[in-house]
Enzyme design. Structure first.
Site, PDB file in Angstrom:
ATOM      1  N   LYS A  57       0.774  -1.167  -0.010  1.00 30.21           N
ATOM      2  CA  LYS A  57       0.014   0.053  -0.070  1.00 30.21           C
ATOM      3  C   LYS A  57       1.111   1.270   0.060  1.00 30.21           C
ATOM      4  CE  LYS A  57      -4.598   0.890   0.222  1.00 30.21           C
ATOM      5  NZ  LYS A  57      -5.736  -0.211  -0.169  1.00 30.21           N
TER       6      LYS A  57
HETATM    7  N1  GLU Z   1      -7.486  -0.139  -3.429  1.00 30.91           N
HETATM    8  C1  GLU Z   1      -8.202  -1.259  -3.586  1.00 30.91           C
HETATM    9  C2  GLU Z   1      -8.079  -2.110  -2.391  1.00 30.91           C
HETATM   10  O1  GLU Z   1      -7.824  -1.530  -1.568  1.00 30.91           O
HETATM   11  C3  GLU Z   1      -7.398  -2.148  -4.903  1.00 30.91           C
HETATM   12  C4  GLU Z   1      -5.948  -2.242  -4.861  1.00 30.91           C
HETATM   13  C5  GLU Z   1      -5.590  -3.015  -6.078  1.00 30.91           C
HETATM   14  O2  GLU Z   1      -6.076  -3.007  -7.246  1.00 30.91           O
HETATM   15  O3  GLU Z   1      -4.482  -3.125  -6.262  1.00 30.91           O
HETATM   16  O4  GLU Z   1      -8.214  -3.293  -2.742  1.00 30.91           O
END
Ligand code: GLU
Length: 415
Positions: free
Chosen positions: A105
């Protein structure tokens, strides 16, 4: 670290899963800590010429099942511990729906609403160039999250591509279609959440056409969930965003609300419903509650008052472990984030696969394959929970942690 922080919650969930699975203390410690993390300063020349400085992060929690994967968040409260928790949840999410990724993240502590598009472009490009050696199609693949969108991904992709001298479409997912995005990616998280909510209603013997819902958040996830559930006949009785909350026991006209939000920027002052205190949304008299905004909203203080019989977590980490216990004791079915909102990263995976093969699928192919994965996850988690007499979260986390632990065991420890 605060006892009720997202990172404390993520670690407590992991430690419960590790106990359940009988995982060694050493491996459990390894999984509780990120593999790598990066903190960067992001200077911005503002439109008026002043220089502002923001903090940015990227945490790669685990890489044992493949490249790291996870969104980038632009929000004022972003800090390293929050990003660590969100990265850990991404590892479990990817393992649970069996896509070949670890978890990551990123984020920048900035309020995107008080910055112009040109400023956001400069911040995105500077943040990306600081991370350039850290991310890539085989290393770590960012995607949108709170406060970022497909335009942000286009800037990130362009920044990496220009610095490498060739186009690298697989470096991010959630890109615009015209530059290698996938059909169906924009609404994929909402589609997955709505599909799981319908499965959860059915599992409790409730017909969609007789059911009601409350949705916290009317952004990228919540607005789509409201539209899809309303389309399946569910009465959307309550909706909120960061500016206000609405209630209409006869059901809110979701299309009219979406028009109102497009015109005014918030759900506030929508003529088709009565304004309520945003805290009341979580305790509205509905069958299913869908927190689709931020983490830590269902806590020991309000979990007793939740009236919904089902909670489907569209957001990451909306329920604290204390609230989880209260809801379990009250027989409220909580469908955990790592299952409920996995549709986004599943279609991110499809986008990355399509980019790597330079071959594009139709919307129908994307949506069918997404539904297949979501329902496979739902069946696996509900059966595991039933067989072991544990909550859906405990089952989902245990399945995910055991897959990651197995990858570590097979690969062995270097050196
Ligand atoms: N931000 C989204 C999540 O928390 C998508 C993450 C992604 O597609 O890599 O799952």
């Amino acid at each position: 670290m605060r006892a009720d922080s997202p990172l404390a919650a993520a670690r407590r969930q992991l430690s419960e899963a590790a106990d359940f699975l009988g995982i060694s203390e050493g491996l459990s410690a390894l999984l509780a800590h990120p593999r790598r993390e990066m903190a960067v300063s992001v200077p911005l020349r503002r439109d008026d010429g002043r220089i502002a400085l923001y903090q940015g992060y990227r945490v790669q929690h685990n890489l044992s099942r493949g490249p790291a994967k996870g969104g980038v968040r632009f929000a004022p409260g972003v800090d390293l511990d929050e990003v660590r928790a969100l990265a850990m949840w991404m590892t479990w999410k990817c393992a649970l729906v069996d896509i070949p990724y670890g978890g990551a993240k990123g984020g920048v502590a900035i309020d995107p609403r008080t910055h112009s598009p040109a400023e956001l472009e400069r911040v995105t490009r500077r943040y990306t160039s600081e991370l350039a050696g850290f991310i890539g199609p085989e290393r770590d693949i960012p995607a949108p999250d709170i406060g970022t969108d497909e335009q942000t991904m286009a800037w990130m992709m362009d920044t990496v591509s220009v610095s490498r001298g060739y186009t690298v479409p697989g470096v991010v997912t959630g890109k615009p279609l015209q530059i290698g995005g996938s059909r169906g990616r924009t609404q994929s998280t909402s589609l997955g959440v709505a599909r799981i909510a319908l499965a959860a209603l059915e599992s409790r013997g409730l017909r969609a056409s007789r059911a009601s819902a409350a949705i916290q958040g009317f952004g990228k996830v919540g607005a789509g969930v409201a539209r899809l559930l309303a389309g399946s006949g569910v009465a959307i009785r309550a909706v909120s965003d960061q500016y206000g909350a609405l209630l209409n026991t006869a059901g809110i006209d979701v299309a009219a609300l979406a028009d109102h939000v497009r015109a005014t920027g918030s759900v506030r002052a929508f003529p088709g419903a009565e304004a309520i205190d945003p805290a009341e949304l979580l305790t509205a008299d509905v069958d299913v509650l869908l927190p689709c905004a931020i983490e830590g909203v269902l806590t020991a203080d309000n979990a007793h008052a939740v009236r919904a019989r089902i909670v489907v977590e569209g957001a990451n980490g909306p329920t604290t472990p204390d609230a989880d216990e209260i809801l379990r004791d009250r027989d409220v079915l909580v469908v955990p984030d790592i299952l409920a909102n996995a549709g986004g990263v599943v279609v991110s995976y499809f986008e990355w696969v399509q980019a790597n093969q330079a071959y594009w699928w139709s919307t129908q192919q994307v949506e069918e394959r997404l539904e297949e994965r979501m329902l496979a996850g739902w069946h696996l988690v509900t059966e595991t929970a039933r067989d072991n007499d544990v909550t859906l979260r405990a089952a989902a986390t245990a399945i995910a942690v055991s897959r990651v632990a197995e990858a570590h065991r097979i690969r062995g420890l270097y050196p």
